[in-house]
Design an enzyme around this catalytic site. Structure first.
Site, PDB file in Angstrom:
ATOM      1  N   TYR A  96      33.929 -67.312  13.542  1.00  0.00           N
ATOM      2  CA  TYR A  96      33.733 -66.419  12.389  1.00  0.00           C
ATOM      3  C   TYR A  96      35.055 -66.213  11.642  1.00  0.00           C
ATOM      4  O   TYR A  96      35.150 -66.458  10.441  1.00  0.00           O
ATOM      5  CB  TYR A  96      33.155 -65.071  12.844  1.00  0.00           C
ATOM      6  CG  TYR A  96      33.197 -64.026  11.763  1.00  0.00           C
ATOM      7  CD1 TYR A  96      32.526 -64.225  10.560  1.00  0.00           C
ATOM      8  CD2 TYR A  96      33.935 -62.844  11.929  1.00  0.00           C
ATOM      9  CE1 TYR A  96      32.588 -63.279   9.545  1.00  0.00           C
ATOM     10  CE2 TYR A  96      33.993 -61.899  10.924  1.00  0.00           C
ATOM     11  CZ  TYR A  96      33.322 -62.119   9.735  1.00  0.00           C
ATOM     12  OH  TYR A  96      33.398 -61.186   8.733  1.00  0.00           O
ATOM     13  N   TYR A 130      24.317 -55.252   3.224  1.00  0.00           N
ATOM     14  CA  TYR A 130      24.883 -53.910   3.459  1.00  0.00           C
ATOM     15  C   TYR A 130      26.035 -53.599   2.495  1.00  0.00           C
ATOM     16  O   TYR A 130      25.940 -52.684   1.662  1.00  0.00           O
ATOM     17  CB  TYR A 130      25.332 -53.832   4.930  1.00  0.00           C
ATOM     18  CG  TYR A 130      26.134 -52.607   5.312  1.00  0.00           C
ATOM     19  CD1 TYR A 130      25.731 -51.322   4.954  1.00  0.00           C
ATOM     20  CD2 TYR A 130      27.289 -52.742   6.083  1.00  0.00           C
ATOM     21  CE1 TYR A 130      26.470 -50.208   5.338  1.00  0.00           C
ATOM     22  CE2 TYR A 130      28.026 -51.628   6.485  1.00  0.00           C
ATOM     23  CZ  TYR A 130      27.609 -50.362   6.099  1.00  0.00           C
ATOM     24  OH  TYR A 130      28.347 -49.271   6.483  1.00  0.00           O
ATOM     25  N   ARG A 182      34.003 -56.210  26.395  1.00  0.00           N
ATOM     26  CA  ARG A 182      33.256 -57.240  25.665  1.00  0.00           C
ATOM     27  C   ARG A 182      34.269 -58.331  25.348  1.00  0.00           C
ATOM     28  O   ARG A 182      35.388 -58.014  24.927  1.00  0.00           O
ATOM     29  CB  ARG A 182      32.716 -56.582  24.390  1.00  0.00           C
ATOM     30  CG  ARG A 182      31.773 -57.405  23.591  1.00  0.00           C
ATOM     31  CD  ARG A 182      31.132 -56.580  22.494  1.00  0.00           C
ATOM     32  NE  ARG A 182      32.078 -56.267  21.400  1.00  0.00           N
ATOM     33  CZ  ARG A 182      31.731 -55.667  20.271  1.00  0.00           C
ATOM     34  NH1 ARG A 182      30.486 -55.294  20.078  1.00  0.00           N
ATOM     35  NH2 ARG A 182      32.620 -55.417  19.335  1.00  0.00           N
ATOM     36  N   PHE A 235      29.946 -61.791  -1.349  1.00  0.00           N
ATOM     37  CA  PHE A 235      29.709 -61.099  -0.071  1.00  0.00           C
ATOM     38  C   PHE A 235      28.898 -61.951   0.907  1.00  0.00           C
ATOM     39  O   PHE A 235      28.956 -61.704   2.114  1.00  0.00           O
ATOM     40  CB  PHE A 235      28.914 -59.793  -0.303  1.00  0.00           C
ATOM     41  CG  PHE A 235      29.658 -58.765  -1.091  1.00  0.00           C
ATOM     42  CD1 PHE A 235      30.596 -57.948  -0.469  1.00  0.00           C
ATOM     43  CD2 PHE A 235      29.430 -58.593  -2.449  1.00  0.00           C
ATOM     44  CE1 PHE A 235      31.290 -56.990  -1.191  1.00  0.00           C
ATOM     45  CE2 PHE A 235      30.112 -57.640  -3.181  1.00  0.00           C
ATOM     46  CZ  PHE A 235      31.050 -56.835  -2.555  1.00  0.00           C
ATOM     47  N   ASN A 266      37.111 -52.045  10.035  1.00  0.00           N
ATOM     48  CA  ASN A 266      35.746 -51.732  10.489  1.00  0.00           C
ATOM     49  C   ASN A 266      35.005 -50.871   9.462  1.00  0.00           C
ATOM     50  O   ASN A 266      35.339 -49.694   9.304  1.00  0.00           O
ATOM     51  CB  ASN A 266      35.808 -51.022  11.841  1.00  0.00           C
ATOM     52  CG  ASN A 266      36.221 -51.967  12.945  1.00  0.00           C
ATOM     53  OD1 ASN A 266      37.291 -52.570  12.909  1.00  0.00           O
ATOM     54  ND2 ASN A 266      35.375 -52.127  13.935  1.00  0.00           N
TER      55      ASN A 266
END
Ligand code: UDP
Length: 336
Positions: A150, A11, A291, A82, A179
């Site tokens: 992560y 992406y 979450r 990336f 984001n």
């Protein structure tokens, strides 16, 4: 310049490749195609730009021989890195995958750069290295305390990158993304990841009927409307910072770390409202509980990137939402 782009079929990587070609550079993509898409590579190779997509190497960062093969063919001016695993939940369930791909993979890349004397690196890092914020907006001096594998894997990769500067003079710019949203304004590229978890794609899926409704995760946060606040950075602005980072390194500047965000926070509810207004659609919503691992507020302080790279985010969230929606519609029509 001749540039090596790991994850160039993904992406963010593919949007960066597009811009590098527009700028007249020669690009080699290195991708294992686990998340990256061959369709994306085809699109990139069909576009006519001054730059050249010289080669696409199917290879894996965990196979040093793949890197040796790909880097030995040519002398590269810089590497954009990336390629990485990026799902927080998966990283909690399978931390070994994250330490392998994101840490060992980066180490293998640096080793290959060292053997072929490639001295410049632009690295994709993340705001996840900060963990639960102690203050916002978050600047680069904020303590690093990632709360999942992560974020820890990216912090470790950053540390190895800094050590390779001290030991071998590999100069780098680590870019900590907030984001990332949107799609190419040319309409030819966007997010092709099959598993959709991020906010704006999830809202669009609810609008397009791909999912039944959009779930708001948590309405009891200590924010103005009870939903989480994030800093949404349009992908073309994010990519622009990478181009400036390359120039920054080419001018002989030292190794640096920059946050990339807009310095403006939106609640989930506000993003929903903007989507309804911009797209003219009513969105079916389900209110759910929090979450796990979601901090209440994440907003970047991007002063350092503003000053050192002369970089500012310019695209409005409205436009990024429009582009993301157009892209999702196109993807749907292509799969019919
Ligand atoms: N979010 C949500 N519903 C969704 C996806 C995301 O309410 O279906 C919320 C999430 O809890 C967070 C914000 O939207 O507060 C941004 O989430 P995203 O997964 O896009 O990015 P993250 O901040 O986790 O990297």
């Amino acid at each position: 310049m001749k540039l090596f782009v790991t994850g160039g079929a993904g992406y963010i990587g593919s949007h960066c490749v597009l811009r590098l070609l527009q700028e007249g550079h020669e690009v080699v993509i290195f991708d294992n195609f686990s998340e990256g898409s061959r369709e994306t590579v085809r699109t990139l190779s069909e576009l006519k730009f001054p730059g050249r997509l010289a080669d696409v190497v199917q290879g894996d960062l965990l196979h040093p021989e793949d890197l040796q093969r790909a880097l030995s063919d040519d002398s590269f001016d810089a590497v954009f890195h990336f390629a990485a695993l990026t799902r927080v939940k998966e990283s909690v369930q399978h931390p070994e995958l994250y330490y392998c791909h994101n840490v060992v993979g980066t180490l293998n890349l640096l080793e290959a750069m060292r053997s072929f004397d490639v001295k410049r690196l632009v690295f994709s890092s993340t705001a996840s290295v900060y963990g639960e914020p102690q203050y916002t907006p978050i600047d680069e001096k904020h303590p690093l305390n990632p709360i999942n594998p992560y974020g820890r894997s990216k912090q470790m990769a950053e540390m190895i990158i800094q050590d390779f500067d001290r030991a071998y003079g590999i100069r780098s710019v680590c870019l900590r993304y907030f984001n990332v949203v949107g799609a190419s304004s040319l309409g030819c590229l966007g997010d092709r990841r099959v598993i959709v978890t991020h906010l704006i794609p999830s809202i669009i899926h609810a609008i397009l009927g791909i999912s039944k409704a959009f779930s708001v995760f948590g309405t009891d946060y200590p924010t103005r409307d009870g939903t989480c606040i994030r800093d949404y950075i349009p992908i073309e602005d994010l990519v622009d910072a990478h181009i400036r980072a390359l120039t920054f390194l080419s001018e002989g500047n030292r190794t640096e770390i920059f946050n990339l965000g807009t310095e403006q926070g939106y609640t989930v509810q506000e993003v929903l409202t903007v989507c309804e207004r911009v797209l003219g659609k009513k969105i079916p919503v389900i209110l759910e509980s929090r979450r796990s691992g979601d901090p209440a507020v994440l907003i970047a302080a991007s002063k350092r990137a503003n000053e050192a790279l002369n970089w500012h985010s310019q695209q409005l969230l409205e436009e990024a939402i429009r582009l993301a929606y157009a892209w999702e519609q196109k993807k749907m029509s292509m799969s019919l």
